[in-house]
Design an enzyme around this catalytic site. Structure first.
Site, PDB file in Angstrom:
ATOM      1  CE  LYS A 221      -4.091   1.944   0.199  1.00 58.65           C
ATOM      2  NZ  LYS A 221      -5.047   1.900  -0.932  1.00 58.65           N
ATOM      3  CG  ASP A 253      -6.522  -0.527  -3.018  1.00 55.82           C
ATOM      4  OD1 ASP A 253      -5.400  -0.784  -3.500  1.00 55.82           O
ATOM      5  OD2 ASP A 253      -6.951   0.643  -2.915  1.00 55.82           O
ATOM      6  CG  ASP A 277      -4.592 -13.239   8.131  1.00 56.55           C
ATOM      7  OD1 ASP A 277      -4.906 -14.402   7.828  1.00 56.55           O
ATOM      8  OD2 ASP A 277      -5.041 -12.640   9.140  1.00 56.55           O
ATOM      9  CG  ASP A 281      -8.805 -16.450   4.898  1.00 55.74           C
ATOM     10  OD1 ASP A 281      -7.821 -17.198   5.067  1.00 55.74           O
ATOM     11  OD2 ASP A 281      -9.714 -16.312   5.740  1.00 55.74           O
TER      12      ASP A 281
HETATM   13  C1  IPM Z   1      -3.869 -17.648   9.574  1.00 62.13           C
HETATM   14  C2  IPM Z   1      -4.767 -17.309  10.721  1.00 62.13           C
HETATM   15  C3  IPM Z   1      -3.925 -16.726  11.830  1.00 62.13           C
HETATM   16  C4  IPM Z   1      -3.255 -15.475  11.284  1.00 62.13           C
HETATM   17  C5  IPM Z   1      -4.682 -16.433  13.130  1.00 62.13           C
HETATM   18  C6  IPM Z   1      -5.339 -17.684  13.660  1.00 62.13           C
HETATM   19  C7  IPM Z   1      -3.815 -15.786  14.153  1.00 62.13           C
HETATM   20  O1  IPM Z   1      -5.773 -16.446  10.312  1.00 62.13           O
HETATM   21  O2  IPM Z   1      -2.958 -18.466   9.762  1.00 62.13           O
HETATM   22  O3  IPM Z   1      -4.077 -17.100   8.490  1.00 62.13           O
HETATM   23  O4  IPM Z   1      -3.873 -14.433  11.186  1.00 62.13           O
HETATM   24  O5  IPM Z   1      -2.098 -15.563  10.905  1.00 62.13           O
HETATM   25 MG    MG Z   2      -5.841 -16.122   8.232  1.00 60.55          MG
END
Ligand code: IPM
Ligand code: MG
Length: 387
Positions: A221, A253, A277, A281
């Site tokens: 960013k 973003d 993180d 996801d």
């Molecule tokens: C991940 C999880 C962890 C993180 C949490 C559980 C602390 O979300 O491994 O991605 O944010 O690193």
């Molecule tokens: Mg995570």
């Protein structure tokens, strides 16, 4: 579609924790397991089953030591991470983890002070073991393309990216506190990176890009944050040593948008802790099969902690329906990255592919015409497939 195994190439590692091979390359492995919370114990049991079968077929020996971490450790010891767990993990050749944590709205663990909650255990262990490089492959499996939430024209011929997330710096490890000033509550989190932290993760990203499709997208960013501006400079310095790798910079973003607009453009995504993180996801959801995605957290040697990219799924814990494949593929990453057992890792990955081809599915990846199996059955099928 590109080779689904392309994410799994080895990256060079340092001299520590080099395993000695015995006669004819047979190895004795000492693996510490953290079953953890929620579905963790169920999926780790299946990963052990598959590892044991692999060891039997290829003539290796594996000894396991289970340790507590996260909620299970809070229940037994009052803290999410004990020195004993850290020391036992440090003495191992590698760590295999299930998942930790519970339902944040209902579990009593989340009534504790923040540094006593399950996640604090995981962050503490990452730091204690210097696991700064988190590799999260996001691959669209041919067999599971129907589960991908994107339109067919966006999926095209599939995608296969590796997210390289910095794991021991940034916001998650900066100074933080909550205070009150003049009757107004205030919370502070600090985002810090020094150039050494940036350089070592950038080197890992370029090394792995050299073994893949030679492209690094560094995500930051830099239009707002100083830490991102330094990140960009240091990444460019590292890039000078890798003339064959194409480097591009992308704002976080925009990256979030590009991941759903054109995921095939990515090869290696290099980014800091919090962005990684969030983006990992997103990337795993885009594959439609988060229950399939492995991860490795490595230090500067061959030592690593291997865990699925997904969480502890407390809502389905104990029902025997969890998908153990992400943990089993994490175990395959362990064979490859920590022990250089490429043949063995290939065998595990091939077994997954073959079982999917035969139509076996856990409920999360179930589709019409397939055979639904539980966690244990999936582990049995995969272990049987290795011979
Ligand atoms: C991940 C999880 C962890 C993180 C949490 C559980 C602390 O979300 O491994 O991605 O944010 O690193
Ligand atoms: Mg995570």
């Amino acid at each position: 579609m590109r080779c689904w195994q392309a994410s799994c190439h080895r990256i060079p590692a340092g001299p520590e924790h080099e395993k000695q091979r015995g006669n004819e390359g047979k190895m004795k492995l000492n693996i510490v397991c953290i079953p953890g919370d929620g579905i963790g114990p169920e999926i780790v049991a299946e990963a052990k089953k598959v590892l044991d079968k692999t060891a039997k077929v290829y003539g290796h020996e594996i000894a396991y030591t289970d340790v507590l971490m996260g909620g299970a450790s809070i229940d037994a010891c009052g803290v999410p991470l004990t020195q004993e767990t850290i020391d036992t993990a440090k003495g191992a050749d590698a760590v295999l983890m299930g998942s930790i944590g519970g339902d944040t709205t209902t579990s009593p663990w989340y009534k504790l002070a923040p540094d006593l909650r399950p996640e604090a255990g995981l962050l503490g262990l990452r730091k204690a073991l210097s696991l700064f490089a988190n590799l999260r492959p996001a691959v669209l499996y041919d067999e599971l393309a129907d589960a991908c939430p994107l339109k067919k024209e966006i999926i095209g011929s599939g995608f296969d990216m590796m997210i390289m997330r910095e794991l021991t710096g940034g916001l998650y490890f900066g100074e933080r506190y909550t205070t009150e000033e003049g009757g107004v509550r205030k919370a502070v989190d600090t985002l810090t990176y020094d150039e050494k932290e940036i350089r070592r993760i950038a080197v890992k990203a370029f090394e792995i890009a050299m073994k893949r499709n030679k492209k690094v997208t560094s995500v930051d960013k830099a239009n707002v944050l100083d830490s991102s501006r330094l990140w960009r400079k240091v990444v460019e310095e590292v890039a000078a040593d890798y003339p064959e790798v194409a480097l591009e910079h992308m704002l976080v973003d925009n990256c979030a948008m590009q991941l759903v607009k054109n995921p095939a453009q990515f090869d290696v995504i290099l980014t800091e802790n919090m962005f990684g993180d969030i983006l990992s996801d997103e990337a795993s959801m885009v594959t439609g099969s988060i229950g399939m995605l492995a991860s490795a957290s490595l230090n500067d040697s061959k030592f690593g902690l291997y865990e699925p990219s997904h969480g502890s799924a407390p809502d389905i814990a104990g029902q025997g329906i969890a998908n153990p494949i992400a943990t089993i593929l994490s175990a395959a990453m362990m064979l490859r990255y920590s022990f250089d057992l490429d043949k063995e890792a290939d065998a595990v990955e091939a077994a997954v592919k073959s079982i999917l081809k035969k139509g076996y599915r856990t409920v999360d990846i179930m589709s019409e015409g397939c055979t639904k199996v539980g966690c244990k059955e999936m582990g049995d099928l995969l272990a049987d497939e290795i011979n």
